[in-house]
Design a protein around this motif. Structure first.
Motif, PDB file in Angstrom:
ATOM      1  N   GLN A  43      -8.893  -0.031  -2.017  1.00 22.73           N
ATOM      2  CA  GLN A  43      -7.905   0.748  -1.271  1.00 22.73           C
ATOM      3  C   GLN A  43      -8.589   1.851  -0.470  1.00 22.73           C
ATOM      4  N   GLU A  47      -8.234   2.825   3.436  1.00 25.45           N
ATOM      5  CA  GLU A  47      -7.920   4.194   3.881  1.00 25.45           C
ATOM      6  C   GLU A  47      -8.948   4.683   4.908  1.00 25.45           C
ATOM      7  N   GLN A  50      -8.503   3.116   8.297  1.00 23.36           N
ATOM      8  CA  GLN A  50      -7.290   3.561   8.986  1.00 23.36           C
ATOM      9  C   GLN A  50      -7.305   5.052   9.324  1.00 23.36           C
ATOM     10  N   ASP A  51      -8.334   5.747   8.914  1.00 26.36           N
ATOM     11  CA  ASP A  51      -8.415   7.195   9.101  1.00 26.36           C
ATOM     12  C   ASP A  51      -9.181   7.507  10.383  1.00 26.36           C
ATOM     13  N   ASP A 109      -8.934  10.588   1.418  1.00 26.60           N
ATOM     14  CA  ASP A 109      -8.723   9.142   1.387  1.00 26.60           C
ATOM     15  C   ASP A 109      -8.892   8.593  -0.028  1.00 26.60           C
ATOM     16  N   ALA A 112      -5.806   9.467  -1.932  1.00 29.45           N
ATOM     17  CA  ALA A 112      -4.708   8.570  -1.549  1.00 29.45           C
ATOM     18  C   ALA A 112      -4.876   7.213  -2.225  1.00 29.45           C
ATOM     19  N   ALA A 113      -6.110   6.716  -2.265  1.00 25.28           N
ATOM     20  CA  ALA A 113      -6.375   5.424  -2.910  1.00 25.28           C
ATOM     21  C   ALA A 113      -6.059   5.492  -4.404  1.00 25.28           C
ATOM     22  N   LYS A 116      -2.219   5.657  -4.836  1.00 32.53           N
ATOM     23  CA  LYS A 116      -1.598   4.344  -4.617  1.00 32.53           C
ATOM     24  C   LYS A 116      -1.864   3.382  -5.772  1.00 32.53           C
TER      25      LYS A 116
END
Length: 143
Positions: A43, A47, A50-51, A109, A112-113, A116
């Motif tokens: 993940q 991230e 996409q960052d 990131d 966030a991973a 999630k």
């Protein structure tokens, strides 16, 4: 009576040994062991890609190899049964000119991973605390 006391001490010693082992493995297990770390890293790669703040810095990076190394590194940092096969952080990042903002974006990131993947906040903080010591070898000092 003495026999029970010695047996009690033996049981206490075994319990303390097991507890020490559990403490050592605790962060690794809290992250879900190897499968949990793999999910977080997979993940994290998404991230990063996409960052917009940091994805350009990874344009020339072999992301599959990066994922493998990150899985090894997080396993080692969390006291898992792994070996890290990459170079040290100072060598890897010496010529990249990474600033604090990019480092912080990667940390966000990673958070966030982990979020999630339902890693508890306290576990996230424990891992991040262990990773924080690497910042000095990754970020270039201000001139």
């Amino acid at each position: 009576m003495r026999r029970f006391f010695i047996a009690g001490l033996s049981a206490l010693s075994f319990t303390l040994s097991a507890s020490a082992q559990t403490q050592t493995d605790n962060l690794y297990q809290a992250l879900g062991g190897s499968p949990g770390i793999a999910r977080v890293v997979d993940q994290l790669i998404v991230e990063i890609q996409q960052d917009a703040r940091i994805s350009p810095q990874f344009k020339e990076t072999n992301m599959k190899r990066l994922a493998e190394l990150l899985k090894e590194q997080l396993c080692v940092v969390s006291d898992g049964p792994c070996q890290y096969s990459g170079d040290d952080m100072l060598t890897v990042h010496a010529q990249l000119g990474i600033k604090s903002a990019a480092f912080n974006a990667l940390v966000e990131d990673l958070q966030a991973a982990m979020h999630k993947n339902h890693i508890p906040f306290a576990t996230q903080n424990r891992l991040l605390a262990r990773l924080a010591v690497m910042k000095k070898d990754i970020v270039v000092s201000a001139p």
